[in-house]
Design a protein around this motif. Structure first.
Motif, PDB file in Angstrom:
ATOM      1  N   HIS A  56       0.834  -1.211   0.000  1.00  0.00           N
ATOM      2  CA  HIS A  56       0.000   0.000   0.000  1.00  0.00           C
ATOM      3  C   HIS A  56       0.870   1.264   0.000  1.00  0.00           C
ATOM      4  O   HIS A  56       0.643   2.194  -0.779  1.00  0.00           O
ATOM      5  CB  HIS A  56      -0.919   0.012   1.225  1.00  0.00           C
ATOM      6  N   PHE A  57       1.856   1.306   0.899  1.00  0.00           N
ATOM      7  CA  PHE A  57       2.729   2.477   0.982  1.00  0.00           C
ATOM      8  C   PHE A  57       3.515   2.666  -0.315  1.00  0.00           C
ATOM      9  O   PHE A  57       3.714   3.805  -0.764  1.00  0.00           O
ATOM     10  CB  PHE A  57       3.688   2.347   2.174  1.00  0.00           C
ATOM     11  N   TRP A  58       3.969   1.564  -0.894  1.00  0.00           N
ATOM     12  CA  TRP A  58       4.767   1.684  -2.114  1.00  0.00           C
ATOM     13  C   TRP A  58       3.915   2.229  -3.269  1.00  0.00           C
ATOM     14  O   TRP A  58       4.385   3.070  -4.041  1.00  0.00           O
ATOM     15  CB  TRP A  58       5.362   0.332  -2.490  1.00  0.00           C
ATOM     16  N   ARG A  59       2.658   1.766  -3.401  1.00  0.00           N
ATOM     17  CA  ARG A  59       1.777   2.304  -4.456  1.00  0.00           C
ATOM     18  C   ARG A  59       1.524   3.789  -4.254  1.00  0.00           C
ATOM     19  O   ARG A  59       1.487   4.567  -5.212  1.00  0.00           O
ATOM     20  CB  ARG A  59       0.449   1.533  -4.469  1.00  0.00           C
ATOM     21  N   PHE A  60       1.353   4.180  -2.998  1.00  0.00           N
ATOM     22  CA  PHE A  60       1.156   5.598  -2.698  1.00  0.00           C
ATOM     23  C   PHE A  60       2.378   6.412  -3.114  1.00  0.00           C
ATOM     24  O   PHE A  60       2.260   7.462  -3.781  1.00  0.00           O
ATOM     25  CB  PHE A  60       0.881   5.765  -1.201  1.00  0.00           C
ATOM     26  N   LEU A  61       3.570   5.953  -2.747  1.00  0.00           N
ATOM     27  CA  LEU A  61       4.790   6.686  -3.093  1.00  0.00           C
ATOM     28  C   LEU A  61       5.018   6.716  -4.597  1.00  0.00           C
ATOM     29  O   LEU A  61       5.457   7.742  -5.145  1.00  0.00           O
ATOM     30  CB  LEU A  61       5.995   6.045  -2.383  1.00  0.00           C
ATOM     31  N   LYS A  62       4.733   5.626  -5.267  1.00  0.00           N
ATOM     32  CA  LYS A  62       4.918   5.580  -6.714  1.00  0.00           C
ATOM     33  C   LYS A  62       3.974   6.565  -7.414  1.00  0.00           C
ATOM     34  O   LYS A  62       4.366   7.262  -8.367  1.00  0.00           O
ATOM     35  CB  LYS A  62       4.666   4.161  -7.228  1.00  0.00           C
ATOM     36  N   LEU A  63       2.730   6.654  -6.937  1.00  0.00           N
ATOM     37  CA  LEU A  63       1.767   7.596  -7.520  1.00  0.00           C
ATOM     38  C   LEU A  63       2.201   9.031  -7.269  1.00  0.00           C
ATOM     39  O   LEU A  63       2.131   9.891  -8.166  1.00  0.00           O
ATOM     40  CB  LEU A  63       0.382   7.337  -6.915  1.00  0.00           C
ATOM     41  N   CYS A  64       2.674   9.312  -6.059  1.00  0.00           N
ATOM     42  CA  CYS A  64       3.145  10.662  -5.738  1.00  0.00           C
ATOM     43  C   CYS A  64       4.370  11.023  -6.571  1.00  0.00           C
ATOM     44  O   CYS A  64       4.506  12.177  -7.021  1.00  0.00           O
ATOM     45  CB  CYS A  64       3.472  10.770  -4.255  1.00  0.00           C
ATOM     46  N   ARG A  65       5.253  10.045  -6.769  1.00  0.00           N
ATOM     47  CA  ARG A  65       6.448  10.310  -7.563  1.00  0.00           C
ATOM     48  C   ARG A  65       6.075  10.626  -9.015  1.00  0.00           C
ATOM     49  O   ARG A  65       6.678  11.522  -9.636  1.00  0.00           O
ATOM     50  CB  ARG A  65       7.361   9.071  -7.506  1.00  0.00           C
ATOM     51  N   SER A  66       5.086   9.920  -9.550  1.00  0.00           N
ATOM     52  CA  SER A  66       4.680  10.178 -10.935  1.00  0.00           C
ATOM     53  C   SER A  66       4.067  11.567 -11.102  1.00  0.00           C
ATOM     54  O   SER A  66       4.162  12.160 -12.179  1.00  0.00           O
ATOM     55  CB  SER A  66       3.683   9.112 -11.389  1.00  0.00           C
ATOM     56  N   TYR A  67       3.481  12.100 -10.040  1.00  0.00           N
ATOM     57  CA  TYR A  67       2.897  13.453 -10.094  1.00  0.00           C
ATOM     58  C   TYR A  67       3.890  14.530  -9.656  1.00  0.00           C
ATOM     59  O   TYR A  67       3.539  15.725  -9.619  1.00  0.00           O
ATOM     60  CB  TYR A  67       1.649  13.541  -9.216  1.00  0.00           C
ATOM     61  N   GLY A  68       5.110  14.145  -9.314  1.00  0.00           N
ATOM     62  CA  GLY A  68       6.110  15.131  -8.917  1.00  0.00           C
ATOM     63  C   GLY A  68       5.861  15.725  -7.543  1.00  0.00           C
ATOM     64  O   GLY A  68       6.285  16.855  -7.266  1.00  0.00           O
ATOM     65  N   LEU A  69       5.168  14.985  -6.689  1.00  0.00           N
ATOM     66  CA  LEU A  69       4.892  15.462  -5.326  1.00  0.00           C
ATOM     67  C   LEU A  69       6.050  15.083  -4.406  1.00  0.00           C
ATOM     68  O   LEU A  69       6.086  14.010  -3.824  1.00  0.00           O
ATOM     69  CB  LEU A  69       3.585  14.852  -4.809  1.00  0.00           C
ATOM     70  N   GLY A  70       7.010  15.960  -4.308  1.00  0.00           N
ATOM     71  CA  GLY A  70       8.165  15.716  -3.457  1.00  0.00           C
ATOM     72  C   GLY A  70       9.299  15.063  -4.220  1.00  0.00           C
ATOM     73  O   GLY A  70       9.082  14.331  -5.194  1.00  0.00           O
ATOM     74  N   SER A  71      10.515  15.332  -3.767  1.00  0.00           N
ATOM     75  CA  SER A  71      11.711  14.733  -4.369  1.00  0.00           C
ATOM     76  C   SER A  71      12.256  13.706  -3.373  1.00  0.00           C
ATOM     77  O   SER A  71      12.769  14.062  -2.317  1.00  0.00           O
ATOM     78  CB  SER A  71      12.764  15.813  -4.661  1.00  0.00           C
ATOM     79  N   PHE A  72      12.124  12.457  -3.730  1.00  0.00           N
ATOM     80  CA  PHE A  72      12.578  11.385  -2.839  1.00  0.00           C
ATOM     81  C   PHE A  72      12.946  10.179  -3.697  1.00  0.00           C
ATOM     82  O   PHE A  72      12.536  10.070  -4.860  1.00  0.00           O
ATOM     83  CB  PHE A  72      11.490  11.006  -1.821  1.00  0.00           C
ATOM     84  N   HIS A  73      13.710   9.298  -3.098  1.00  0.00           N
ATOM     85  CA  HIS A  73      14.111   8.068  -3.789  1.00  0.00           C
ATOM     86  C   HIS A  73      13.049   7.005  -3.537  1.00  0.00           C
ATOM     87  O   HIS A  73      12.771   6.647  -2.388  1.00  0.00           O
ATOM     88  CB  HIS A  73      15.470   7.598  -3.285  1.00  0.00           C
ATOM     89  N   LEU A  74      12.464   6.481  -4.601  1.00  0.00           N
ATOM     90  CA  LEU A  74      11.431   5.469  -4.472  1.00  0.00           C
ATOM     91  C   LEU A  74      12.068   4.144  -4.051  1.00  0.00           C
ATOM     92  O   LEU A  74      12.970   3.637  -4.725  1.00  0.00           O
ATOM     93  CB  LEU A  74      10.692   5.292  -5.799  1.00  0.00           C
ATOM     94  N   PRO A  75      11.608   3.570  -2.932  1.00  0.00           N
ATOM     95  CA  PRO A  75      12.171   2.274  -2.495  1.00  0.00           C
ATOM     96  C   PRO A  75      11.864   1.181  -3.512  1.00  0.00           C
ATOM     97  O   PRO A  75      10.974   1.325  -4.351  1.00  0.00           O
ATOM     98  CB  PRO A  75      11.446   2.011  -1.158  1.00  0.00           C
ATOM     99  N   PRO A  76      12.585   0.071  -3.463  1.00  0.00           N
ATOM    100  CA  PRO A  76      12.289  -1.051  -4.372  1.00  0.00           C
ATOM    101  C   PRO A  76      10.895  -1.601  -4.117  1.00  0.00           C
ATOM    102  O   PRO A  76      10.367  -1.513  -3.009  1.00  0.00           O
ATOM    103  CB  PRO A  76      13.380  -2.076  -4.040  1.00  0.00           C
ATOM    104  N   ALA A  77      10.317  -2.173  -5.164  1.00  0.00           N
ATOM    105  CA  ALA A  77       8.952  -2.696  -5.029  1.00  0.00           C
ATOM    106  C   ALA A  77       8.884  -3.865  -4.068  1.00  0.00           C
ATOM    107  O   ALA A  77       7.863  -4.069  -3.400  1.00  0.00           O
ATOM    108  CB  ALA A  77       8.426  -3.116  -6.403  1.00  0.00           C
ATOM    109  N   SER A  78       9.950  -4.645  -3.970  1.00  0.00           N
ATOM    110  CA  SER A  78       9.996  -5.792  -3.065  1.00  0.00           C
ATOM    111  C   SER A  78      10.992  -5.521  -1.944  1.00  0.00           C
ATOM    112  O   SER A  78      11.956  -4.774  -2.127  1.00  0.00           O
ATOM    113  CB  SER A  78      10.406  -7.059  -3.815  1.00  0.00           C
ATOM    114  N   PRO A  79      10.752  -6.097  -0.774  1.00  0.00           N
ATOM    115  CA  PRO A  79      11.698  -5.906   0.330  1.00  0.00           C
ATOM    116  C   PRO A  79      13.077  -6.409  -0.042  1.00  0.00           C
ATOM    117  O   PRO A  79      13.209  -7.391  -0.785  1.00  0.00           O
ATOM    118  CB  PRO A  79      11.084  -6.747   1.467  1.00  0.00           C
TER     119      PRO A  79
END
Length: 345
Positions: A108-131
């Protein structure tokens, strides 16, 4: 659009209900998160948010191909649905399903971060999809000092990122607190509402990054415990035979003594030493090699004593011979009756 207009009020109510239940669980006065009342709220909140997420997917409100400006200000709050789902999923306390809940919350958290990253909401490094550790569990990492240096750099970078996130989080919380009452009272215009929702999203971005890092660490611990608790080979307790207690009996040296003692004590069985050793060998208590050599059956006590005396004489032969010589010498120099002052010898 008619379907979307009709679904909007219901969608807003589900999001509001799920968020309210999460806040009650997060800031509740219950002493334990495992209390039945708390877990009821967790289940109700998850149910409301899951229904809302299904409606958002059906309405196709968000797309990774569009820009942030294309999203209506009133719809921005629905970007928070995956983050709220992840936060409530972590509140479940069923230890038998803890790993499953961690995996679901992380997704859930990863999908949220991926969606935010695609919209340019914040500059952060997206964690890997799998642990970490799942995909490269079979890979080997080079050791030595060369491999340790990137690890130190990564640790320093991670620490610096945590400090920055903490500062941003405090700043965002202060700004949100000053705007919340103004927005919720309906006095804010569209730009202020938009800014308020974007600030909320940015705050949850920091929360999502922290939660994924924490989830990854906990999953490593749980998996290592699971490996350590795997059932090993069954103990060899079945191979150890239960030995029956020994019944009382008379132990004799040979068959002749067995007949004598057997006649005197008819209530007790007799057994020779050889028979006893043979019985213990069959029971596995002593090995064949461990059975000492016994005197052959049929040897009497008188013969056994004579053999022992001869053996002793052989061992003491030198000492006895020396004593005999000394006695002969003494008799040669001392006539019979020597020392008898009373002359009665």
């Amino acid at each position: 659009m008619a379907e979307g207009a009709g679904a909007a009020p219901r969608l807003a109510e589900l999001l509001a209900a799920g968020r309210r239940l999460w806040e009650e669980v997060e800031t509740g006065a219950e002493p334990s998160s495992g209390a039945p009342a708390v877990q009821d709220k967790v289940r109700q909140g998850l149910d409301a948010l899951q229904q809302a997420a299904a409606m958002v997917a059906q309405l196709d409100l968000f797309s990774e191909n569009e820009e942030l400006e294309e999203i209506a200000s009133a719809d921005l709050k629905y970007l928070l649905l995956p983050a709220l789902l992840g936060a409530l999923t972590l509140k479940q306390v069923d230890l038998s399903r803890r790993l499953e809940h961690l995996e679901s919350a992380r997704a859930h958290f990863w999908r949220f971060l991926k969606l935010c990253r695609s919209y340019g909401l914040g500059s952060f490094h997206l964690p890997p999809a799998s642990p970490p550790g799942e995909e490269d569990a079979g890979g080997s990492s080079p050791g030595g000092p060369a491999a340790a240096q990137p690890s130190l750099v990564a640790m320093a970078s991670s620490r610096q990122a945590k400090i920055e996130r903490y500062k941003q989080k405090k700043e965002l919380e202060n700004r949100l607190a000053s705007m919340r009452t103004f927005v919720e009272s309906g006095q804010a215009d569209e730009d202020q509402i938009r800014e308020f929702y974007i600030l909320q999203i940015q705050k949850w971005i920091n929360t999502g990054l922290e939660e994924i890092e924490s989830i990854d660490q906990e999953m490593v611990i749980l998996r290592s415990r699971g490996t350590a608790k795997q059932p090993s080979a069954p103990p060899h307790s079945t191979s150890r035979q239960v030995r029956a207690p020994l019944k009382p009996f008379i132990l004799t040296r040979d068959a002749a003594q067995a007949k004598v003692f057997g006649a005197g004590y008819p209530g007790l069985p007799t057994m020779t030493v050889d028979d006893w050793y043979e019985q213990r060998r069959r029971q596995g208590v002593v090995s064949a090699q461990g059975v000492p050599q016994r005197t052959p059956a049929g040897v009497t006590d008188e013969e056994l004593q004579k053999q022992q005396q001869e053996k002793k004489e052989e061992e003491d032969d030198e000492e006895a011979l020396q004593k005999a010589r000394n006695w002969d010498d003494w008799k040669d120099t001392h006539p019979r009756g020597y020392g008898n002052r009373q002359n009665v010898g």
